[in-house]
Design a protein around this motif. Structure first.
Motif, PDB file in Angstrom:
ATOM      1  N   LYS A   1      -9.711   7.498   7.976  1.00  0.00           N
ATOM      2  CA  LYS A   1      -9.095   8.727   7.472  1.00  0.00           C
ATOM      3  C   LYS A   1      -7.653   8.823   7.957  1.00  0.00           C
ATOM      4  O   LYS A   1      -6.849   9.517   7.361  1.00  0.00           O
TER       5      LYS A   1
ATOM      6  N   SER B   1      -5.175   4.222 -11.778  1.00  0.00           N
ATOM      7  CA  SER B   1      -6.187   3.189 -12.017  1.00  0.00           C
ATOM      8  C   SER B   1      -6.031   2.542 -13.393  1.00  0.00           C
ATOM      9  O   SER B   1      -6.296   1.348 -13.553  1.00  0.00           O
TER      10      SER B   1
ATOM     11  N   VAL C   1      -7.184   2.174  -6.302  1.00  0.00           N
ATOM     12  CA  VAL C   1      -6.900   3.535  -5.837  1.00  0.00           C
ATOM     13  C   VAL C   1      -8.004   4.061  -4.927  1.00  0.00           C
ATOM     14  O   VAL C   1      -9.137   3.579  -4.954  1.00  0.00           O
ATOM     15  N   GLN C   2      -7.623   5.054  -4.154  1.00  0.00           N
ATOM     16  CA  GLN C   2      -8.581   5.836  -3.365  1.00  0.00           C
ATOM     17  C   GLN C   2      -8.106   7.284  -3.396  1.00  0.00           C
ATOM     18  O   GLN C   2      -6.900   7.515  -3.302  1.00  0.00           O
ATOM     19  N   ALA C   3      -9.016   8.217  -3.534  1.00  0.00           N
ATOM     20  CA  ALA C   3      -8.672   9.629  -3.392  1.00  0.00           C
ATOM     21  C   ALA C   3      -9.778  10.284  -2.589  1.00  0.00           C
ATOM     22  O   ALA C   3     -10.946  10.137  -2.919  1.00  0.00           O
ATOM     23  N   PHE C   4      -9.398  10.955  -1.497  1.00  0.00           N
ATOM     24  CA  PHE C   4     -10.420  11.619  -0.681  1.00  0.00           C
ATOM     25  C   PHE C   4      -9.815  12.830   0.019  1.00  0.00           C
ATOM     26  O   PHE C   4      -8.623  13.086  -0.110  1.00  0.00           O
TER      27      PHE C   4
ATOM     28  N   MET D   1       0.850  -1.206   0.000  1.00  0.00           N
ATOM     29  CA  MET D   1       0.000   0.000   0.000  1.00  0.00           C
ATOM     30  C   MET D   1       0.877   1.244   0.000  1.00  0.00           C
ATOM     31  O   MET D   1       1.761   1.394   0.821  1.00  0.00           O
TER      32      MET D   1
ATOM     33  N   ILE E   1      -8.812  -1.889  -2.113  1.00  0.00           N
ATOM     34  CA  ILE E   1      -8.593  -1.120  -0.871  1.00  0.00           C
ATOM     35  C   ILE E   1      -9.881  -1.106  -0.055  1.00  0.00           C
ATOM     36  O   ILE E   1     -10.892  -0.536  -0.470  1.00  0.00           O
ATOM     37  N   MET E   2      -9.821  -1.760   1.094  1.00  0.00           N
ATOM     38  CA  MET E   2     -11.014  -1.857   1.955  1.00  0.00           C
ATOM     39  C   MET E   2     -10.958  -0.825   3.079  1.00  0.00           C
ATOM     40  O   MET E   2     -11.966  -0.541   3.713  1.00  0.00           O
ATOM     41  N   ASN E   3      -9.775  -0.323   3.341  1.00  0.00           N
ATOM     42  CA  ASN E   3      -9.605   0.558   4.490  1.00  0.00           C
ATOM     43  C   ASN E   3     -10.214   1.929   4.203  1.00  0.00           C
ATOM     44  O   ASN E   3      -9.816   2.604   3.263  1.00  0.00           O
ATOM     45  N   HIS E   4     -11.200   2.338   5.008  1.00  0.00           N
ATOM     46  CA  HIS E   4     -11.809   3.659   4.848  1.00  0.00           C
ATOM     47  C   HIS E   4     -11.475   4.591   6.009  1.00  0.00           C
ATOM     48  O   HIS E   4     -12.110   5.618   6.160  1.00  0.00           O
TER      49      HIS E   4
ATOM     50  N   ALA F   1      -5.281   9.449  -8.947  1.00  0.00           N
ATOM     51  CA  ALA F   1      -5.983   8.165  -8.799  1.00  0.00           C
ATOM     52  C   ALA F   1      -6.437   7.656 -10.157  1.00  0.00           C
ATOM     53  O   ALA F   1      -6.311   6.459 -10.462  1.00  0.00           O
ATOM     54  N   ASP F   2      -6.931   8.567 -10.969  1.00  0.00           N
ATOM     55  CA  ASP F   2      -7.423   8.181 -12.291  1.00  0.00           C
ATOM     56  C   ASP F   2      -6.293   7.589 -13.133  1.00  0.00           C
ATOM     57  O   ASP F   2      -6.434   6.531 -13.753  1.00  0.00           O
TER      58      ASP F   2
ATOM     59  N   LYS G   1      -7.517  13.234  -7.191  1.00  0.00           N
ATOM     60  CA  LYS G   1      -8.412  12.441  -8.038  1.00  0.00           C
ATOM     61  C   LYS G   1      -7.775  12.170  -9.396  1.00  0.00           C
ATOM     62  O   LYS G   1      -7.921  11.082  -9.949  1.00  0.00           O
TER      63      LYS G   1
ATOM     64  N   ARG H   1      -6.048  13.025 -20.822  1.00  0.00           N
ATOM     65  CA  ARG H   1      -7.387  12.443 -20.777  1.00  0.00           C
ATOM     66  C   ARG H   1      -8.156  12.938 -19.542  1.00  0.00           C
ATOM     67  O   ARG H   1      -9.336  13.310 -19.624  1.00  0.00           O
TER      68      ARG H   1
END
Lengths: 185, 319, 406
Positions: A63, A26, A32-35, A1, A58-61, A22-23, A19, A160
């Protein structure tokens, strides 16, 4: 990770940058995760955004994050934000500043002994895009420091991601990304 | 089939038109609501999609397993009859665009009914929203100047001096203290293509206005005086007589406002009746006819005279 | 005809964008909506689709959430596909009409991006609004990530619009943690997505001008009870089989499997946490790490919140010795909803698990993996003792003195 934390001011494009990254990531088959952390604060407020990249889903949410990379895209935040929070011994810092790396470390002793890179994303974005939007140049610097992707592949995908913008702005972003790639030290 | 204006020759023919609002309902004997609704519905041959807000009309016409409505009808709550019919109108447009209407050659009219409580008070925001958005719909306020369905509480349409259960007349109170809200001006200010005040007793004037409203593109507001035998306290057989007193005393003047600017007075009584006669015919104003509160009758007359003058000035000035 | 949009097999979307695309692909006839954080982007994205000819239905921006759902009810009764989105205070303002929509058996789809309810005002994610809706007669489906937010919308339309169901449905996702978190989302083509749900089939539609219908009648003591009982009967008997059938059909189409109750490592689990939303996945990751240390832990996620999958929960929990129920909403005066509902689900069974309750994550407060490890430590102690070793209700991640009840 692989975990990345962005320090930015609301309006500087950290969420868009996270983001966009992440795009691009991906498309290579990685997960990926973007927050970001949000509040009701308006433009100019210090904020953080985050990326996670992994070969597994990715399961971990949570913060909470102990980042591998810390990207600071506003020069003043190294003095006012807790940008070293939950750092690891090998956390890499890429910081937007007009100073050299040595001058920056001298002005912010918290950085002593850390892996620190500097690049002036504000100046680069002003000179290329015409506005202080330091998010895309920071991604160019990250590509150089991390060696994550070849520049051609990265730029092709960023075109893109940015496709809704006018061609002139896309072109300027590409120059900004390349300059930051070349100038980060 | 384009909708065409329905030709109406006389009251007999009008009153015996095929009913889409059945006489089988639970409204009080002498209730003006049913007269108004029949006059609105009978003004057109087009299909109708109807809504009602919670109130006398709703609770008395759709009590399961019965319905008084021979046209599609919906009720949600007290405040949102306007939005209910606006939603149906939006669906009509969507299905028309998508070619999914079952009877594409027919052009239904969308009408919402609400009492003054649902219109002047609790539903005002929803109506304002619908009018600002410009739905193709007609909103008819059945204005009986009181929350009649729940037993006579005041609304912002209740006029000064009326005794209501929440503003009762007493030894130190003459009842309602506030003047009736000018809903016509407010709705006209939305820029609605057509806004009109109507009375069921002046049926030709009313039908003409309803037909103008149906012909307009966009949201239309109709304020209909609905004399309430129960809460205004008069005999059920006097509904039309009381209504005539309201229009002929100019307490409830009949006029229209086109596109928010062009005001036309549509009924000028040959003999203007004193406001005192209108007030005196109703139990809700009984306490005004005492030494203590008699001054309010003169104030009423002055207020009505001023309003009539103002309407005439606006009509002349074409504003 | 609306234009088709070409999508990549995997798009990096946040939960809001995922939900917007689902609404676009099922070709909703009327969207009536009012913006509120954090569900606003669903409405904005949809407006963008409308402005660029990707949808050809009506898009109505109302003056409030109450007006939005009121318009949705009128539109749905008129006879077409209807959807909207809201959160938090907006959801609270909508509540009156939620009961109308379900009581009138109108298959409206509501995307609820879960957020705290003030006071104090807070824009971040917790489950207060979702809990508020639980007696409103709607089907409630819960997403744990943007992929679910996309997929469950298709499931929701398919189930809600089925003539044997005719009930409205909510698709829930966690405010910010899902709604504003971009992740890879496997897409369907516009054609696949639409065909999964199919053409809307009207029933008792007001716009069938040859068959007028009365919607929203009055019933007093003589008929109200029978109406409500029929509504409950439909929710309790018709919905679960239809959801299961939709889950099967969706798996056949996409390979993605959903279940009424989601389980992770539950086959031999001795202890389990039960939760909803993003927390389910974080807990799964923690369980993987605990399993590596030989700890027999598992996770149960509620996928279908209403109707409550009582039998399925009793079955997956039958051999567990300690259960922690994690509620992301302040119960204000009692135990958390999950504690009470799980108690009710297990009471007449042979399961004698030790059951405890954790209140966490209010107003978006982070639930970390470390918190979850701590909860499993509590559960282990409860399991070993065969009785609660902690207060029945504890707070997780709260600053200041430890707070607990019962």
């Amino acid at each position: 990770m692989l975990e990345i934390r962005w320090h930015s001011r609301a309006g500087q494009g950290a969420v868009t940058g996270a983001k966009g990254l992440a795009d691009v990531v991906s498309t290579t088959g990685k997960h990926v995760q973007a927050f970001a952390f949000y509040g009701s604060a308006k433009r100019g407020a210090a904020m953080t955004a985050y990326n996670r990249v992994d070969d597994q889903v990715i399961m971990n949410h949570e913060k909470f994050m102990a980042p591998d990379y810390v990207l600071v895209i506003d020069p003043a935040l190294v003095y006012v934000a807790d940008f070293t929070a939950f750092e690891k011994p090998d956390t890499v810092y890429i910081i937007t500043t007009h100073m050299s790396t040595e001058e920056l470390i001298a002005s912010q002793p918290k950085l002593q002994g850390k892996k620190v890179y500097t690049v002036d994303c504000i100046k680069i974005s002003q000179e290329t895009i015409g506005k202080a939007i330091p998010n895309t140049p920071m991604l160019g610097a990250l590509m150089k420091v991390s060696g994550m992707y070849e520049m051609d592949f990265f730029k092709e995908n960023m075109i893109r991601v940015l496709k809704k913008l006018p061609q002139k702005i896309i072109d300027a972003n590409m120059i900004a990304i390349q300059r930051a790639y070349d100038e980060v030290k | 089939m384009m909708s065409e204006i329905k030709k109406i020759k006389n009251l007999k023919e009008f009153s015996t038109s095929a009913d889409r609002f059945e006489g089988a309902n639970l409204l009080c004997p002498g209730c003006a609501h049913s007269i108004i609704v029949r006059e609105v519905l009978n003004a057109t041959n087009d299909d109708l999609i109807l809504a009602a807000s919670t109130g006398c009309l709703e609770v008395c016409t759709a009590v399961y397993p019965y319905t008084s409505w021979d046209a599609s009808w919906i009720h949600i709550g007290f405040e949102n009859g306007s939005s209910a019919v606006a939603g149906a109108e939006a669906m009509y447009k969507a299905l028309k665009t998508k070619g999914r209407l079952k009877q594409p050659e027919r052009t239904p009219k969308f009408v919402a009914f609400g009492g003054d409580g649902a219109t002047y008070d609790i539903g005002f925001q929803w109506i304002s929203g619908c009018f600002e958005r410009g739905h193709n719909m007609m909103y008819v306020c059945l204005d009986n100047e009181v929350y009649a369905n729940t037993g006579g509480q005041r609304s912002s349409s209740t006029p000064i001096g009326a005794s209501a259960t929440t503003t009762p007349a007493g030894s130190i109170s003459y009842g309602e203290k506030k003047n009736k809200k000018d809903m016509m001006a407010i709705m006209a200010a939305h820029g609605a293509p057509y806004v009109a005040q109507v009375s069921p007793s002046k049926w030709k004037d009313m039908v003409a206005k309803i037909q103008k409203g149906f012909a307009a593109e966009g949201p239309v507001f109709i304020n209909a005086i609905s004399a309430c035998t129960t809460e205004w306290k008069f005999a059920p057989e006097d509904t039309i007589a009381i209504t005539d007193l309201a229009t002929d005393s100019l307490v409830f003047p009949l006029y229209e406002i086109i596109n928010g600017t062009e005001l036309n007075i549509t009924y000028r009584p040959k003999n203007i009746v004193p406001v005192r006669d209108y007030l005196g015919a109703q139990g809700r104003f009984k306490h005004l006819f005492t030494k203590q509160y008699e001054y309010l009758i003169d104030e009423w007359q002055t207020r009505v005279d001023l309003k009539w003058e103002q309407l005439q000035r606006r009509e002349e000035a074409r504003v | 005809m609306a234009d088709t949009m070409e999508l990549r097999d995997i798009e990096v979307w946040d939960g809001n964008m995922a939900a917007s695309h689902a609404l676009r692909q099922v070709q909703v006839d009327v969207v009536a909506a009012y913006p509120i954080t954090p569900s606003t982007p669903i409405v904005e994205n949809y407006a963008g689709f409308a402005a660029n000819a990707y949808v050809d239905g009506e898009f109505v921006m109302t003056e409030s959430e109450h007006g939005a759902m009121s318009c949705c009810i009128g539109a749905s009764a008129a006879g077409g596909r209807v959807a909207t989105a809201t959160s938090s205070q907006g959801f609270a303002l909508m509540v009156e009409t939620l009961y109308s929509a379900s009581g009138m058996r109108l298959p409206i789809i509501l995307n609820v991006v879960n957020r705290a309810i003030g006071a104090p005002l807070n824009v971040n994610g917790d489950h207060s609004d979702m809990y508020m809706g639980r007696d409103s007669g709607w089907i409630q489906l819960d997403a744990y990530n943007p992929q679910h937010a996309y997929d469950l919308n298709f499931i929701a339309f398919k189930v809600a619009e089925d003539h044997d169901v005719r009930l409205p449905a909510m698709v829930h996702q966690d405010g910010f943690m899902t709604s504003h978190t971009a992740q890879g989302v496997h897409t369907m083509t516009d054609e696949q997505g639409f065909n999964f749900v199919g053409e809307f089939k009207p029933m008792n539609d007001m716009l069938d001008l040859d068959h007028p219908v009365t919607h929203g009648v009055q019933t007093e003591e003589d008929w109200h009870f029978e109406h409500k009982a029929r509504q409950q009967h439909a929710l309790m008997t018709a919905v679960i089989p239809k959801i299961e059938a939709a889950f099967d059909a969706f798996e056949a189409l996409t390979g993605r499997r959903y279940n009424l109750v989601e389980t992770h490592q539950m086959d031999d689990a001795e202890m389990a946490v039960i939760c909803m939303g993003t927390s389910v996945e974080t807990a799964m990751e923690v369980v993987n790490e605990l399993r590596a240390n030989g700890i027999k832990a598992g996770v149960v996620g509620i996928r279908v919140f209403r109707p409550w999958p009582m039998e399925q929960l009793a079955a997956v929990l039958k051999d567990v010795k300690a259960i922690g129920t994690l509620d992301r909403s302040s119960p204000h005066g009692t135990m958390g909803m999950l504690f009470n509902e799980i108690s009710g689900s297990l009471f007449n069974t042979d399961t004698k698990a030790v059951l405890t309750n954790y209140i966490y994550g209010l107003g978006g407060r982070d639930l970390t993996k470390a918190h979850l490890v701590g909860i499993f430590n509590d559960l282990k102690a409860n399991m070993d003792a065969g009785k609660p070793t902690t207060p029945l209700q504890q707070y997780i991640g709260l600053r200041g003195p430890k707070l607990s009840f019962f």
